[in-house]
Design an enzyme around this catalytic site. Structure first.
Site, PDB file in Angstrom:
ATOM      1  N   TYR A   6       0.814  -1.046   0.030  1.00 16.96           N
ATOM      2  CA  TYR A   6       0.205   0.021   0.030  1.00 16.96           C
ATOM      3  C   TYR A   6       0.841   1.202  -0.027  1.00 16.96           C
ATOM      4  O   TYR A   6       2.130   1.132   0.140  1.00 16.96           O
ATOM      5  CB  TYR A   6      -0.810   0.071   1.169  1.00 16.96           C
ATOM      6  CG  TYR A   6      -0.125   0.345   2.245  1.00 16.96           C
ATOM      7  CD1 TYR A   6      -0.328   1.534   2.900  1.00 16.96           C
ATOM      8  CD2 TYR A   6       0.501  -0.600   3.352  1.00 16.96           C
ATOM      9  CE1 TYR A   6       0.221   2.175   4.149  1.00 16.96           C
ATOM     10  CE2 TYR A   6       1.201  -0.223   4.491  1.00 16.96           C
ATOM     11  CZ  TYR A   6       0.836   1.022   4.895  1.00 16.96           C
ATOM     12  OH  TYR A   6       1.557   1.373   6.190  1.00 16.96           O
ATOM     13  N   ARG A  36       8.340   3.454  -4.725  1.00 19.58           N
ATOM     14  CA  ARG A  36       8.358   2.491  -3.730  1.00 19.58           C
ATOM     15  C   ARG A  36       7.187   1.418  -3.805  1.00 19.58           C
ATOM     16  O   ARG A  36       7.539   0.431  -3.389  1.00 19.58           O
ATOM     17  CB  ARG A  36       7.991   3.183  -2.249  1.00 19.58           C
ATOM     18  CG  ARG A  36       8.028   2.333  -0.979  1.00 19.58           C
ATOM     19  CD  ARG A  36       8.165   3.129   0.301  1.00 19.58           C
ATOM     20  NE  ARG A  36       6.967   3.915   0.395  1.00 19.58           N
ATOM     21  CZ  ARG A  36       6.743   4.711   1.330  1.00 19.58           C
ATOM     22  NH1 ARG A  36       7.484   5.024   2.345  1.00 19.58           N
ATOM     23  NH2 ARG A  36       5.532   5.171   1.509  1.00 19.58           N
ATOM     24  N   LYS A  45       6.520  -1.891   2.389  1.00 18.86           N
ATOM     25  CA  LYS A  45       5.310  -1.330   2.885  1.00 18.86           C
ATOM     26  C   LYS A  45       4.273  -2.276   2.913  1.00 18.86           C
ATOM     27  O   LYS A  45       3.143  -2.044   1.764  1.00 18.86           O
ATOM     28  CB  LYS A  45       5.073   0.006   2.037  1.00 18.86           C
ATOM     29  CG  LYS A  45       4.249   0.816   2.928  1.00 18.86           C
ATOM     30  CD  LYS A  45       4.139   2.449   2.312  1.00 18.86           C
ATOM     31  CE  LYS A  45       2.992   3.115   3.252  1.00 18.86           C
ATOM     32  NZ  LYS A  45       3.733   3.331   4.474  1.00 18.86           N
ATOM     33  N   GLU A 104      12.626   2.774  14.015  1.00 14.85           N
ATOM     34  CA  GLU A 104      11.701   3.677  13.719  1.00 14.85           C
ATOM     35  C   GLU A 104      10.704   3.860  14.830  1.00 14.85           C
ATOM     36  O   GLU A 104      10.700   3.184  15.936  1.00 14.85           O
ATOM     37  CB  GLU A 104      11.294   3.505  12.263  1.00 14.85           C
ATOM     38  CG  GLU A 104      10.550   1.952  12.186  1.00 14.85           C
ATOM     39  CD  GLU A 104      10.084   1.876  10.615  1.00 14.85           C
ATOM     40  OE1 GLU A 104      10.189   2.768   9.736  1.00 14.85           O
ATOM     41  OE2 GLU A 104       9.635   0.628  10.441  1.00 14.85           O
ATOM     42  N   LEU A 125      11.320   1.397   7.280  1.00 16.08           N
ATOM     43  CA  LEU A 125      10.594   1.659   6.012  1.00 16.08           C
ATOM     44  C   LEU A 125      11.342   2.890   5.237  1.00 16.08           C
ATOM     45  O   LEU A 125      11.768   3.730   6.099  1.00 16.08           O
ATOM     46  CB  LEU A 125       8.974   2.105   6.458  1.00 16.08           C
ATOM     47  CG  LEU A 125       8.509   2.516   4.898  1.00 16.08           C
ATOM     48  CD1 LEU A 125       7.971   1.097   4.327  1.00 16.08           C
ATOM     49  CD2 LEU A 125       7.179   3.148   5.283  1.00 16.08           C
TER      50      LEU A 125
END
Length: 285
Positions: A32, A51, A149, A182, A206
């Site tokens: 997504y 991406r 992702k 992260e 990511l």
């Protein structure tokens, strides 16, 4: 009623239906993207699409559309829904198969679902209007391919909920070596002695588009020293400033982690300059 896109049709959201045999539903097998758009202007559209292609390739899912077709889809959804500040959500799965099997089925047709949702007015470089984030921290317990992702976000959701349960807005994550990875829905930067630092890209984080754009802007338009390197838990707590970055937050200042204030507990001057530069140049990348 919002208009959504589902498999070659623009339809009202309440009419959108996906097969329960879709591998996105059964296995979370999909990719997504969330692409912000203010007053008809996208931020980082091409990096987001790049991406998306990389994620689909990693799962062996062919991209259903060309670059121009994806761009046209995003623009049409924004136009049809006639909202000033929106994000376009794109969701692509491998599609449906009559048999549930862990192995990738052959010749499935990818499911493409996209919609818009309203986002707040874009952030501005103003300490008085900025949201100061208080966050939690946890050991990062997600899978080891966080560079993808994926729609399989259970690990992220559980970490995010931990922060919510503690009355906070996010959860910053550290690996088994007590190194920053992260946050559950954001990348993380720290500042110390005018040096701006963030972890390097690897399988633990990511490759955030806002992260990418911010680094490019800072390297080209500021005199700050930029470092992409491993950052320890101790360095985060002792930082002069801590920021979260994401497509809908842009650059969000963190003033408290668990029970520890970051520096004075106030939004910092370097955040102000970084947000000023980001606001000025973000549409150019």
């Amino acid at each position: 009623m919002n208009t959504v896109y589902l498999n070659n049709q623009f339809i009202p959201s309440n009419e959108a239906k996906i097969s329960p045999m879709d591998r996105g539903f059964l296995f979370g097998e999909g990719i997504y993207e969330v692409i912000p758009c203010y007053e008809g202007k996208f931020i980082g559209l091409q990096p987001h699409l790049d991406r998306l292609y990389n994620g689909l390739k990693s799962l062996g899912i062919p991209s259903p559309f060309s670059n121009d077709k994806w761009t046209e889809l995003c623009q049409k959804l924004v136009t049809l829904n006639n909202e000033a500040n929106v994000a376009v959500y794109i969701h692509v799965t491998r599609g449906s198969s009559p048999i549930r099997n862990h192995a990738y089925p052959k010749d499935t047709i990818p499911t493409v679902f996209a919609f818009t949702f309203e986002i707040p007015t874009q952030p501005v470089p103003d300490k008085h209007s900025a949201t100061a984030y208080k966050v939690s921290s946890q050991q990062d317990l997600r899978w080891k391919r966080c560079q993808i992702k994926s729609t399989s976000l259970l690990g992220n959701v559980m970490h995010f909920q931990h922060g919510i349960n503690e009355g906070n807005k996010e959860t910053i994550l550290f690996n088994e070596l007590d190194q920053l990875t992260e946050a559950s829905s954001s990348n993380v930067f720290i500042v110390k002695h005018n040096i701006i630092m963030t972890p390097p890209l690897d399988n633990q984080i990511l490759p955030g588009v806002t992260r990418h754009i911010l680094l490019a802007i800072l390297k080209e338009h500021s005199k700050f020293t930029i470092e992409e390197r491993a950052i320890s838990y101790k360095e985060v707590l002792n930082a002069d400033e801590v920021w979260l970055t994401s497509s809908t937050k842009e650059i969000a200042p963190v003033v408290k982690i668990d029970n520890d204030m970051i520096s004075s507990g106030e939004i910092g001057d370097i955040w102000l300059e970084a947000q000023r530069l980001f606001s000025q140049y973000k549409y150019q990348y």
